[in-house]
Every structure is written in structure tokens, then in C-alpha cells.
Design a protein around this motif. Structure first.
Motif, PDB file in Angstrom:
ATOM      1  N   VAL A 351       6.199 -44.422  15.824  1.00  0.00           N
ATOM      2  CA  VAL A 351       6.650 -43.422  14.850  1.00  0.00           C
ATOM      3  C   VAL A 351       6.944 -44.012  13.471  1.00  0.00           C
ATOM      4  CG1 VAL A 351       8.436 -41.717  14.331  1.00  0.00           C
ATOM      5  CG2 VAL A 351       7.481 -41.851  16.633  1.00  0.00           C
ATOM      6  N   PRO A 352       7.647 -45.158  13.361  1.00  0.00           N
ATOM      7  CA  PRO A 352       7.948 -45.672  12.017  1.00  0.00           C
ATOM      8  C   PRO A 352       6.724 -45.981  11.167  1.00  0.00           C
ATOM      9  CG  PRO A 352       9.338 -46.737  13.654  1.00  0.00           C
ATOM     10  CD  PRO A 352       8.291 -45.976  14.413  1.00  0.00           C
ATOM     11  N   SER A 353       5.567 -46.168  11.794  1.00  0.00           N
ATOM     12  CA  SER A 353       4.370 -46.519  11.038  1.00  0.00           C
ATOM     13  C   SER A 353       3.778 -45.330  10.283  1.00  0.00           C
ATOM     14  CB  SER A 353       3.304 -47.108  11.973  1.00  0.00           C
ATOM     15  OG  SER A 353       2.792 -46.111  12.851  1.00  0.00           O
ATOM     16  N   TRP A 354       4.158 -44.103  10.648  1.00  0.00           N
ATOM     17  CA  TRP A 354       3.563 -42.954   9.976  1.00  0.00           C
ATOM     18  C   TRP A 354       4.561 -41.878   9.540  1.00  0.00           C
ATOM     19  CZ3 TRP A 354       4.318 -38.306  12.485  1.00  0.00           C
ATOM     20  CH2 TRP A 354       4.606 -38.358  13.860  1.00  0.00           C
ATOM     21  N   LEU A 355       5.716 -41.790  10.170  1.00  0.00           N
ATOM     22  CA  LEU A 355       6.689 -40.765   9.799  1.00  0.00           C
ATOM     23  C   LEU A 355       7.595 -41.285   8.687  1.00  0.00           C
ATOM     24  CD1 LEU A 355       7.894 -37.947  10.351  1.00  0.00           C
ATOM     25  CD2 LEU A 355       9.420 -39.028  12.008  1.00  0.00           C
ATOM     26  N   GLU A 357      10.500 -40.806   7.400  1.00  0.00           N
ATOM     27  CA  GLU A 357      11.826 -40.230   7.642  1.00  0.00           C
ATOM     28  C   GLU A 357      12.666 -41.292   8.317  1.00  0.00           C
ATOM     29  OE1 GLU A 357      14.970 -38.317  10.032  1.00  0.00           O
ATOM     30  OE2 GLU A 357      13.317 -39.574  10.699  1.00  0.00           O
ATOM     31  N   LYS A 358      13.912 -41.468   7.875  1.00  0.00           N
ATOM     32  CA  LYS A 358      14.717 -42.570   8.399  1.00  0.00           C
ATOM     33  C   LYS A 358      16.035 -42.126   9.011  1.00  0.00           C
ATOM     34  CE  LYS A 358      12.754 -45.922   5.162  1.00  0.00           C
ATOM     35  NZ  LYS A 358      13.032 -46.933   4.101  1.00  0.00           N
ATOM     36  N   GLU A 359      16.255 -40.818   9.105  1.00  0.00           N
ATOM     37  CA  GLU A 359      17.527 -40.334   9.630  1.00  0.00           C
ATOM     38  C   GLU A 359      17.480 -40.103  11.136  1.00  0.00           C
ATOM     39  OE1 GLU A 359      20.294 -40.227   7.870  1.00  0.00           O
ATOM     40  OE2 GLU A 359      19.105 -41.040   6.215  1.00  0.00           O
ATOM     41  N   MET A 360      16.406 -39.492  11.617  1.00  0.00           N
ATOM     42  CA  MET A 360      16.328 -39.116  13.036  1.00  0.00           C
ATOM     43  C   MET A 360      15.864 -40.277  13.907  1.00  0.00           C
ATOM     44  SD  MET A 360      14.249 -35.981  14.823  1.00  0.00           S
ATOM     45  CE  MET A 360      14.425 -35.628  16.570  1.00  0.00           C
ATOM     46  N   PHE A 361      14.845 -41.002  13.443  1.00  0.00           N
ATOM     47  CA  PHE A 361      14.241 -42.075  14.234  1.00  0.00           C
ATOM     48  C   PHE A 361      14.680 -43.446  13.736  1.00  0.00           C
ATOM     49  CE2 PHE A 361      11.455 -38.574  15.226  1.00  0.00           C
ATOM     50  CZ  PHE A 361      11.068 -38.807  16.539  1.00  0.00           C
ATOM     51  N   SER A 362      14.912 -44.337  14.677  1.00  0.00           N
ATOM     52  CA  SER A 362      15.240 -45.713  14.343  1.00  0.00           C
ATOM     53  C   SER A 362      13.995 -46.442  13.852  1.00  0.00           C
ATOM     54  CB  SER A 362      15.805 -46.427  15.583  1.00  0.00           C
ATOM     55  OG  SER A 362      15.830 -47.828  15.389  1.00  0.00           O
ATOM     56  N   GLN A 363      14.149 -47.190  12.781  1.00  0.00           N
ATOM     57  CA  GLN A 363      13.030 -47.982  12.272  1.00  0.00           C
ATOM     58  C   GLN A 363      12.771 -49.207  13.140  1.00  0.00           C
ATOM     59  OE1 GLN A 363      11.095 -47.014   9.356  1.00  0.00           O
ATOM     60  NE2 GLN A 363      12.190 -45.207  10.073  1.00  0.00           N
ATOM     61  N   LYS A 364      13.728 -49.561  13.971  1.00  0.00           N
ATOM     62  CA  LYS A 364      13.598 -50.750  14.805  1.00  0.00           C
ATOM     63  C   LYS A 364      12.730 -50.497  16.028  1.00  0.00           C
ATOM     64  CE  LYS A 364      16.342 -54.175  17.316  1.00  0.00           C
ATOM     65  NZ  LYS A 364      17.711 -54.613  17.705  1.00  0.00           N
ATOM     66  N   ASP A 365      13.036 -49.431  16.783  1.00  0.00           N
ATOM     67  CA  ASP A 365      12.279 -49.183  18.016  1.00  0.00           C
ATOM     68  C   ASP A 365      11.505 -47.871  18.013  1.00  0.00           C
ATOM     69  OD1 ASP A 365      14.250 -47.275  18.354  1.00  0.00           O
ATOM     70  OD2 ASP A 365      15.279 -48.331  19.968  1.00  0.00           O
ATOM     71  N   GLY A 366      11.613 -47.091  16.939  1.00  0.00           N
ATOM     72  CA  GLY A 366      10.852 -45.852  16.848  1.00  0.00           C
ATOM     73  C   GLY A 366      11.338 -44.747  17.764  1.00  0.00           C
ATOM     74  N   LEU A 367      12.565 -44.849  18.255  1.00  0.00           N
ATOM     75  CA  LEU A 367      13.129 -43.835  19.133  1.00  0.00           C
ATOM     76  C   LEU A 367      14.211 -43.056  18.389  1.00  0.00           C
ATOM     77  CD1 LEU A 367      13.525 -45.966  22.398  1.00  0.00           C
ATOM     78  CD2 LEU A 367      11.593 -44.517  21.725  1.00  0.00           C
ATOM     79  N   PRO A 368      14.511 -41.827  18.838  1.00  0.00           N
ATOM     80  CA  PRO A 368      15.598 -41.078  18.195  1.00  0.00           C
ATOM     81  C   PRO A 368      16.909 -41.855  18.260  1.00  0.00           C
ATOM     82  CG  PRO A 368      14.280 -39.617  19.574  1.00  0.00           C
ATOM     83  CD  PRO A 368      13.816 -41.018  19.864  1.00  0.00           C
ATOM     84  N   LYS A 369      17.669 -41.818  17.188  1.00  0.00           N
ATOM     85  CA  LYS A 369      18.935 -42.545  17.125  1.00  0.00           C
ATOM     86  C   LYS A 369      19.984 -41.929  18.050  1.00  0.00           C
ATOM     87  CE  LYS A 369      18.269 -44.060  12.338  1.00  0.00           C
ATOM     88  NZ  LYS A 369      18.795 -43.999  10.950  1.00  0.00           N
ATOM     89  N   ARG A 370      19.915 -40.625  18.223  1.00  0.00           N
ATOM     90  CA  ARG A 370      20.881 -39.944  19.077  1.00  0.00           C
ATOM     91  C   ARG A 370      20.403 -39.993  20.526  1.00  0.00           C
ATOM     92  NH1 ARG A 370      22.222 -34.188  16.609  1.00  0.00           N
ATOM     93  NH2 ARG A 370      23.962 -34.358  18.074  1.00  0.00           N
ATOM     94  N   ALA A 371      21.313 -40.314  21.420  1.00  0.00           N
ATOM     95  CA  ALA A 371      20.957 -40.485  22.826  1.00  0.00           C
ATOM     96  C   ALA A 371      20.717 -39.138  23.507  1.00  0.00           C
ATOM     97  CB  ALA A 371      22.073 -41.239  23.552  1.00  0.00           C
ATOM     98  N   PHE A 372      20.010 -39.180  24.600  1.00  0.00           N
ATOM     99  CA  PHE A 372      19.774 -37.999  25.427  1.00  0.00           C
ATOM    100  C   PHE A 372      21.126 -37.408  25.840  1.00  0.00           C
ATOM    101  CE2 PHE A 372      19.307 -36.060  29.625  1.00  0.00           C
ATOM    102  CZ  PHE A 372      18.229 -35.220  29.426  1.00  0.00           C
ATOM    103  N   PRO A 373      21.302 -36.088  25.800  1.00  0.00           N
ATOM    104  CA  PRO A 373      20.288 -35.050  25.575  1.00  0.00           C
ATOM    105  C   PRO A 373      20.252 -34.518  24.147  1.00  0.00           C
ATOM    106  CG  PRO A 373      22.254 -34.046  26.491  1.00  0.00           C
ATOM    107  CD  PRO A 373      22.581 -35.506  26.292  1.00  0.00           C
TER     108      PRO A 373
END
Length: 429
Positions: A351-355, A357-373
Motif C-alpha cells: 500500500v505505501p508504494s501507491w497510496l 495517504e499517511k493517516e490510515m496506513f502505516s508507512q512501515k508495514d502497509g497495514l492499518p494503524k488501528r487494530a482489528f476491528p
């Protein structure tokens, strides 16, 4: 446009961006519903949920087929690791005559039937190279590049759903000396079956479900496999007491806390599988469910590999110190010769390679910053599906939430537009 100016600035250092910069034609398409990036199970699920609510959507897919990970990057012997009832997408069950653990081809057949049932027609060979929210317009702008140099399209939409998932790109570890090896080195995404390795010594790096299964497949094709187990890992039998381990765990969690269920799983696993530490496979300090909840790391569900390890048919080695020509030196100082190395080192988000946006997704692992759910919804109409680390069940849950939320937004905005039109008409009168 800012995006194209950014491309021009980087193109001298990036052949791909240089190709993009040299294009001469582009079309711009308005999409009345959400744009979904990715035609894997997650993308199909959210598209179907939207369709059930009467909402249109467009699915963009970089490959030439749906579920490209399953169709193009998995080995032949692969089966679903969980019983089929835990892997169904919304509104459609597996055929009754499918086995408890459907094969790769059966799962692909199910997904193709799913896409047909809900009339999901992705735009194939459309690689998303950039997506950003235009504050001035209040819309998302998504750029894709096709198979030819001049195939650049821009899609404009109110809602953007990221469905590229946790397994978009292969993870290739940095191993000292790997370029000196001289033999075959491949990621499991290129492995299909063990025929080509008959009689060869093969080192499989990674002891997750894929690594364990590839080792078993190699042994069944008369190769001589070994397994690198660098970190502690939980190995559980696929079934306990006549039921699937996963299903039994879910049932127990309705009545008991995680700690007690973990203790039960470990006791039964010890009785069935024995002490895995004797064979070089240490267990983590935390129980399997706790590890899954906190880190997302899935326990290995054994389908026979452990027996081959116990019998000595599959050797276990610790971490790799460095690779030399046709040999590998391990952290314990031992060196062993091998003909091939297979990297069962998993996948990662892209995700970081094309999106942009830096608020929802982590630039480190490309996963949402907020945990499930709570990781399914971002700001400005941005959503994520398939990033829960809870498999297809988690993806289905997110797909339903997203469709419900977009339906509310859609109706609310339709009312506002209708009111504005009525007001404008009244003023003219």
C-alpha cells in the motif's frame, strides 16, 4: 498535474516512472460508486456486499485474473488451512460436495462462481500506481497503468476501498552471500511442485504453514528437504478430538478466556504431537491464540510434516549466518551443502508504494494503524478490507461494515443533493 510533475522529478532514477512519464495518452473516468483496488477474495467480497445494497463499484486488478495470488503464486498441493465454513465469502456457501478443506482449484472455482453470481467484472491488467485524495474536489483520484506504455487511466470517485491485502508482494530477506550460492534460489510464489527437485538437497527457509507444506511436498517427490526454523513457532494438529482445531478454539472462546483455551490447546498438542523442542522447534512463551491476537502470527496447523521431522526425513536447522557457493553456514557454526534454496518467507502489503495517504496506513508495514476491528475505516471515504490478520472471516466482516457505511453515506448525500436541487428550483420559481 502535481502527480505527473512528481513523476517527472523521479523518472531519471526509476525506469518504471520513466516509462510512465513518456506516455502520451490518458483518459479520465468518473465512477459513481466506490473504486476497489484488488480482485482477490477481499475485493470480491466487498463488491458483492455493495451490490446487495444496490450500490455500483469498480474493481481494479493488476493481474489478468481474479485471486491472482491463488491462481498464479501458490503451489499445487495447497488446500485451505481452515474448514470451508470459516472461509466462505458473504452470501454464498461452498458447494456441499466440496471436502472440509477445499483444494486450491476448488477454492478458485468457488471464487470464480462467486464473481459470476454477483456479476463482478474487474478491469484487469490495470496496475494502480498512485491514488490520492483531492481536497479541492472532494474526490479520490486513482491512476492506473496498463500493459502498454500509453495505457494510463485516471479514475475519479467518492470512495476508495483498498483490497490489495496483506500478501501483495513477496518478502525477500537479506541473506549474506545469497548471490554466491550458484544454485536455484526461489520464493514459494514460484514453487508449484517438487518434481524439479527430485534427488536434490533443498533448504526451505521459513517454518510457517507454507514452509512446512513445501517441505512435505518435496519429500513426497523424493527430494531431500531441510527446514530453517529461526524463531519460536506454535505447531498445532489440524484437528483435535475429531474437530478442527480452529473450530474447537472458536467454540471454547465463547465460554473460556484466551489464557485457558491456550492452555488446553498446548496440553492436547503435547499429547498428540509430543515436545516439538526436541526436534529444534521451540514454542513462544505466549500461547498460540495470544500470539495471534497480539502479532497476527498464525500457528502452524500440521498435516504430516512433523512426523517427517521426527523420523529424520526432514532436517531442522537454526538461522542462517551466511550463504556460500552451494552451501549454507548456520548460526550454530555448522555448514551444509544444498542444491537449492526455497524462501518460504511470506508476503507483505504494498500500500505505501501507491497510496498517497499517511493517516490510515502505516508507512512501515502497509497495514492499518488501528487494530482489528477498527482498521476498516479511514477519513474522506477511504476504507480497507483484508488487512485484519484474521483470514477470510475477518475480510468478510470488514466487507459488510464497509458496504453498510457507504450505503449510509450514499443515502445521506443523495438527500442533501435532492434538497439542494429543490431549493434551487424554488428560488427560480
Amino acid at each position: 498535474m502535481d502527480y505527473l510533475r512528481e513523476i517527472e522529478g523521479k523518472s531519471a532514477h526509476d525506469p518504471f516512472l520513466n516509462r510512465l512519464n513518456q506516455t502520451r495518452t490518458r483518459r479520465c473516468v468518473w465512477i459513481p460508486g466506490p473504486v476497489i483496488v484488488g480482485a482477490g477474495p477481499s475485493g470480491l467480497a466487498v463488491s458483492a456486499c455493495l451490490k446487495e445494497k444496490g450500490l455500483p463499484s469498480l474493481v481494479l486488478e493488476r493481474s489478468n485474473c481474479i485471486a491472482s495470488l491463488w491462481q498464479l503464486k501458490t503451489y499445487d498441493r495447497l488446500r485451505l488451512h481452515l474448514p470451508k465454513q470459516f472461509c466462505e465469502l458473504p452470501f454464498m456457501s461452498f458447494p456441499e460436495d466440496f471436502p472440509t478443506y477445499p483444494s486450491k482449484q476448488q477454492f478458485i472455482q468457488y471464487l470464480e462462481a462467486y464473481a459470476k453470481k454477483f456479476d463482478i467484472r474487474p478491469v484487469f491488467n490495470a496496475t494502480v500506481v498512485s491514488a490520492e485524495y483531492d481536497q479541492s474536489l472532494g474526490f479520490w483520484r486513482v491512476w492506473t497503468i496498463g500493459l502498454k506504455d500509453d495505457e494510463i487511466d485516471e479514475y475519479v470517485c467518492r470512495w476508495l476501498i483498498v483490497a490489495t491485502g496483506e500478501n501483495a508482494e513477496e518478502m525477500i530477506p537479506q541473506i549474506e552471500g545469497i548471490d554466491e550460492f550458484g544454485g536455484t534460489v526461489m520464493h514459494t510464489s514460484r514453487y508449484t511442485r517438487g518434481d524439479a527437485f527430485r534427488g536434490k538437497k533443498v533448504l526451505v527457509v521459513g517454518c510457517g504453514n507454507s514452509g512446512m507444506e513445501v517441505c512435505l511436498d518435496l519429500f513426497n517427490h523424493n527430494a531431500i528437504p531441510s527446514l530453517v526454523v529461526r524463531d519460536a513457532v506454535h505447531i498445532l494438529p489440524r484437528e483435535m478430538l475429531g474437530k478442527s482445531t480452529f473450530g474447537l478454539s472458536m467454540w471454547l472462546l465463547k465460554w473460556l478466556p484466551v489464557s485457558l483455551v491456550d492452555r488446553f490447546l498446548l496440553v492436547v498438542s503435547r499429547l498428540i504431537l509430543g515436545d516439538t523442542a526436541k526436534f529444534g522447534i521451540e514454542r513462544p512463551q505466549m500461547g498460540p491464540l495470544q500470539v495471534k491476537i497480539l502479532s497476527g502470527k498464525t500457528p502452524v496447523l500440521d498435516i504430516g510434516t512433523l512426523d517427517k521431522i521426527k523420523s529424520g526425513n526432514i532436517k531442522v536447522f537454526p538461522g542462517i549466518q551466511r550463504v556460500r557457493h552451494q552451501s549454507v553456514e548456520f548460526v550454530n557454526g555448522n555448514t551444509e551443502n544444498f542444491d537449492a534454496i526455497i524462501l518460504a518467507t511470506g508476503y507483505r502489503s504494498n500500500v505505501p508504494s501507491w497510496l498517497k495517504e499517511k493517516e490510515m496506513f502505516s508507512q512501515k508495514d502497509g497495514l492499518p494503524k488501528r487494530a482489528f476491528p477498527n482498521g476498516w475505516k479511514g477519513e474522506s471515504g477511504l476504507y480497507a478490507v483484508g488487512f485484519t490478520k484474521r483470514g477470510l472471516m475477518g475480510a468478510s466482516m470488514d466487507a459488510k461494515r464497509i458496504a453498510q457505511h457507504i450505503e449510509i453515506c450514499f443515502k445521506s448525500e443523495a438527500k442533501q443533493l435532492s434538497a439542494a436541487l429543490i431549493s434551487a428550483t424554488s428560488l427560480k420559481l
